[in-house]
Enzyme design. Structure first.
Site, short mmCIF file in Angstrom:
data_model
loop_
_atom_site.label_atom_id
_atom_site.label_comp_id
_atom_site.label_asym_id
_atom_site.label_seq_id
_atom_site.Cartn_x
_atom_site.Cartn_y
_atom_site.Cartn_z
N THR A 115 -9.18 5.47 -1.88
CA THR A 115 -10.55 5.01 -2.10
C THR A 115 -11.54 6.16 -1.88
OG1 THR A 115 -10.65 4.22 0.21
CG2 THR A 115 -10.15 2.59 -1.50
N LYS A 124 -9.13 12.73 4.92
CA LYS A 124 -8.17 11.63 4.90
C LYS A 124 -7.21 11.84 6.07
CE LYS A 124 -7.43 12.71 0.62
NZ LYS A 124 -7.40 11.54 -0.23
N ARG A 125 -6.48 10.80 6.41
CA ARG A 125 -5.55 10.95 7.52
C ARG A 125 -4.55 12.06 7.21
NH1 ARG A 125 -0.61 8.04 6.87
NH2 ARG A 125 -0.59 6.74 5.00
N HIS A 163 0.80 -1.22 0.00
CA HIS A 163 0.00 0.00 0.00
C HIS A 163 0.83 1.27 0.00
CE1 HIS A 163 -4.15 -1.54 0.58
NE2 HIS A 163 -3.57 -2.52 1.23
N LYS A 175 -0.09 13.83 1.64
CA LYS A 175 -1.48 14.06 1.21
C LYS A 175 -1.76 15.54 1.01
CE LYS A 175 -3.18 9.76 3.25
NZ LYS A 175 -3.71 9.10 2.03
N LYS A 190 -15.18 7.08 -3.79
CA LYS A 190 -16.46 7.31 -3.10
C LYS A 190 -17.02 8.68 -3.45
CE LYS A 190 -14.59 4.68 0.73
NZ LYS A 190 -13.81 4.82 1.96
#
Length: 823
Positions: free
Chosen positions: A659, A551-552, A362, A557, A663
């Site tokens: 993901t 998101k975390r 991942h 990110k 969504k």
């Protein structure tokens, strides 16, 4: 009619009267409460138990079928299973929402309030755990006999609150009111050894003499697929002491030391991802990973041997999927069990192990692949270190025989050059027959970067299986307004076969349908407006663009890039408040790891900027910034249906897949993002004209890593960027502590590893295109409909079919069979 049949019929739900009868029965005889004196939590427990009963017959039938047909079983090992609340999802999967709602109304209880009273299961943090939960749903939907294996965390990761803008961490006490879905299995308990020494007998056989043994106790939760025809098991392990109390110490008055073994054992299943910045934290993480992996392997071997005599045939009937490197110790532990407990040779055990295991990677960040020091590893798992050294020697012989130009130190599992450690990513790769990335780009980058040398040795091992999401939870359940519209327009086949949702694409040209699509979005936005007001006291307008990044918290990110753009927009609005601005609400959600100080500082920056922007009368409703604390599955279920814009802005080449991007697009949000992870494939599916792409590519980033990148020159050359960073660094948003965010500015100026400054200008330019596009209501709606219609391929059902065909060698039914099976 025999007694068992009579009991089954008495528990079956056909209408609202059956629901009422079962709820009252559960209230009285399971919860022990009189309906007249029951509180909301009692009603929730009674309803869960009544609905759980509907699963049990299918659950047992699914298990019997697996034994009778001798089906191959899949075991999915994951440190996280972010299943969220199960009640609504299960009710909808079983087609019971109408009678349940009617029954509760007649009983004077509020259906929606009861749903909200169920705690989120605190079994994960981010995409890793949510993916695992989606895959459980899909394996059940497709009728694949499967078990999910993980840890029954008593306190989860943590409950996040915000105090004066800073993240605060508190225990997530989700089990305080009980977990009514689970069945405790007191008869399923395994010994888990740690430490000690390995001695060699006169016959040359190694014997592990552990210094400590604890117990792993099983708790089972049934997981139903679409329409509940097949039900699989999520088995979670709780740590228990082999001896709860040292009675001698207790009787001497040494009460705390008498309980030491119990505390040590129970600590293993208390917290998800304990802070590993200390040696104690590292030790606990390694113990956790071995604890649940060993218990799971012992359990699945017991199950296999209950109906098979020849353990060498294990790969024919068992497929074990390792979800990331956390369960990578399975390679050595399965070999230990096969050799030490079942008497196989090392060579035979390794062949069985490799043919049974497969590994999902991942991440492309080497530090996230896990690496344990030899000293720590040897002290906790001495027998496994011996086995890993043996695997490493066989692996190095393969490397030498390949006669390729390789640096053997780079491909070793046991690293002797950089501090002496065990590379768990390498162990998982060498010990598995298939290794998959989670998007097409990710699989390619695995071959080019972290596993380049291993790929050259084992060239057919890496493949890509792009992630997917379950449409049952992430559209049908969480977005009723849109789901109802889709079912009315194209039918319900898309729920069991998400690719069928493409039938709605022509309606993007239908003005009446576009209006109804907007109305569904507006209804969801109004619901989120109320949630924001209730939770953080900020009033926002549902007519503004809802710009979402959930998101975390991690630097790659790039929540930092997002809030920097907000600062630039804030200054622009203040400079020209009369201009025709597109109203925007920026919504953030995510947790920072307790030891990740930079991520926590970025949360503080977001909240400090929000404090200034939201209270500025000049800006008004043109820009609002919201940080919703304690982001979890239930919060996501409210944010995602309401989102207009999906922020997928990671540094190119660093997000394996994602993901959330799937969504959000499925629920009618347009994406602004880099060509990273699954964004690349989403772009291909929805069309470049229906997504907003900006910034460096993975190739650009790789080239900068080689040639060097001068962020200071970029900052000096961009007046807007310089103004933003000067404001952040000089205390404009933190006047009580002007140097609070100096570390962020210094990081971007001297070590911009995640290329925030490099992508800033392109990001701002694309955001202004988004502003203009949003104001063209009809065209924006047309594009959002096409996103919903064209992302059906990103289904967890499709992903599981890929795993079943390419990795597990398991048959699955067609989409037509899934949809016809329940009609």
């Amino acid at each position: 009619m025999n007694a068992a049949t009579a009991v089954t019929l008495s528990r079956r739900i056909e209408d609202a009267e059956d629901v009422k009868r079962l709820i009252i029965e559960k209230l009285k005889y399971a919860v022990g409460k009189d309906p007249e004196h029951s509180v909301r939590q009692d009603w929730s427990a009674a309803l869960i138990l009544a609905v759980r009963d509907q699963l049990v017959d299918h659950w047992m039938a699914s298990t019997r079928r697996a034994y009778e047909q001798d089906q191959k079983r899949v075991y999915y090992l994951s440190m996280e299973f972010l299943i969220g609340r199960l009640l609504k999802d299960t009710i909808i999967n079983l087609g019971l929402e109408a009678p349940v709602r009617e029954a509760l109304t007649e009983l004077g209880a509020d259906y929606d309030e009861i749903l909200r009273s169920e705690p989120d299961a605190a079994l994960g943090n981010g995409g890793l755990g949510r993916l695992a939960a989606c895959f459980l749903d899909s394996m059940s939907t497709l009728g694949i006999p499967a078990h999910g294996y993980g840890i029954r965390y008593e306190n989860g990761l943590f409950r996040q609150s915000v105090r004066d803008g800073w993240q605060a961490e508190e225990p997530e006490d989700w089990l305080v009111t009980g977990h009514n879905w689970e069945f405790e299995r007191p008869e399923v308990v395994y010994n888990i050894p740690f430490g000690g020494d390995v001695i060699t007998t006169q016959e040359g056989k190694p014997i592990w003499q552990p210094a400590e043994v604890m117990l792993a106790a099983a708790y089972d939760t049934p997981i139903a697929g679409w329409r509940g025809r097949h039900v699989n098991t999520l088995r979670l392990w709780a740590g228990k002491p082999a001896k709860r109390v040292d009675l001698d110490r207790f009787n001497r008055g040494e009460y705390l030391s008498a309980m030491e073994a119990a505390v040590r054992a129970e600590t293993v299943s208390r917290i998800l991802y304990p802070d590993d910045t200390t040696e104690e934290g590292k030790n606990l993480r390694l113990r956790q990973e071995f604890f649940f992996t060993s218990a799971s392997l012992q359990d699945l071997l017991r199950r296999y041997l209950s109906s098979h005599d020849d353990i060498t045939k294990l790969p024919e009937k068992v497929a074990i999927q390792l979800n990331d490197t956390h369960p990578a110790i399975a390679v050595a532990e399965l070999m230990r069990l096969l050799v030490d407990a079942h008497g196989l040779s090392m060579d035979v055990a390794f062949q069985i192990t490799r043919n049974t295991l497969s590994y999902t990677n991942h991440t492309l960040m080497p530090e996230a692949l896990e690496r344990w020091s030899l000293q720590l590893f040897g002290s906790v798992l001495p027998r496994h270190l011996d086995i890993i050294r043996w695997i490493d020697e066989q692996h190095l012989r393969t490397a030498a025989a390949a006669k390729r130009t390789l640096d053997l130190e780079r491909v070793r599992i046991v690293d002797h050059s950089n501090g002496h450690g065990v590379r768990m990513g390498h162990l998982a790769f060498v010990g598995s027959h298939r290794v998959n990335g989670v998007s097409a780009l990710h699989a390619d980058l695995m071959k080019q970067t972290v596993f380049h040398d291993l790929d050259s040795l084992y060239p057919s091992r890496i493949l890509g299986v792009t992630n997917g999401v379950t449409p049952r939870r992430w559209l049908h359940s969480c977005n009723k307004p849109l789901s109802d519209l889709l079912i009315e327009t194209i039918g319900e086949d898309w729920i069991g076969d998400l690719e069928a949702i493409e039938a709605v694409a022509p309606y993007a040209e239908d003005a009446a349908f576009r209006e109804r699509f907007r109305a569904a979005k507006h209804e969801n936005k109004c619901r989120l407006v109320a949630e924001i007001q209730s939770r953080v006291g900020i009033h926002v307008s549902p007519d503004a663009m809802f710009d979402v990044q959930i998101k975390r918290m991690h630097e790659y990110k790039r929540q930092l890039l997002n809030i920097m753009e907000a600062v630039a927009q804030y200054f622009a609005i203040r400079n020209d408040p009369a201009a025709d601005w597109t109203p925007r609400v920026k919504i953030f959600g995510g947790k920072a790891a307790p030891g990740y100080e930079m991520a926590k500082l970025i949360i503080k920056l977001i909240n400090d900027v929000a404090r200034a922007v939201n209270s500025d009368p000049v800006v008004g409703d043109r820009l609002k910034i919201v940080f919703l604390p304690n982001y979890n599955v239930s919060t996501a279920e409210r944010i995602i249906p309401a989102a207009d814009l999906s922020e997928q802005i990671s540094t190119a080449g660093m997000e394996a897949s994602g993901t959330g991007n799937m969504k959000l697009a499925l629920n009618g949000a347009l994406t602004i993002g880099t060509l990273d992870g699954a964004n690349v494939e989403i772009c291909d599916r929805v069309g470049r004209e229906n997504i907003h792409i900006f910034g460096l590519t993975a190739e650009d980033v790789a080239n900068y890593r080689i040639s060097g990148y001068d962020s200071r020159a970029v900052i000096e050359g961009n007046e807007t960027l310089k103004t933003v960073l000067d404001a952040i660094g000089s205390g404009v948003f933190s006047p009580e502590d002007p140097n609070r965010f100096r570390a962020i500015v210094d990081r971007l100026s001297y070590d911009d590893y995640f290329f925030v400054t490099a992508d800033f200008a392109a990001y701002l330019e694309e955001q202004r295109k988004v502003d203009r596009a949003f104001m063209d209501t009809e065209d924006w709606t047309r594009r959002t409909i096409l996103n919903t219609a064209r992302v059906g391929w990103f289904s967890a059902d499709r992903a599981i079919r890929d795993y079943a065909r390419e990795i597990w060698n398991v048959e699955t039914p067609s989409a037509d069979e899934i949809n016809k099976g329940g009609k």
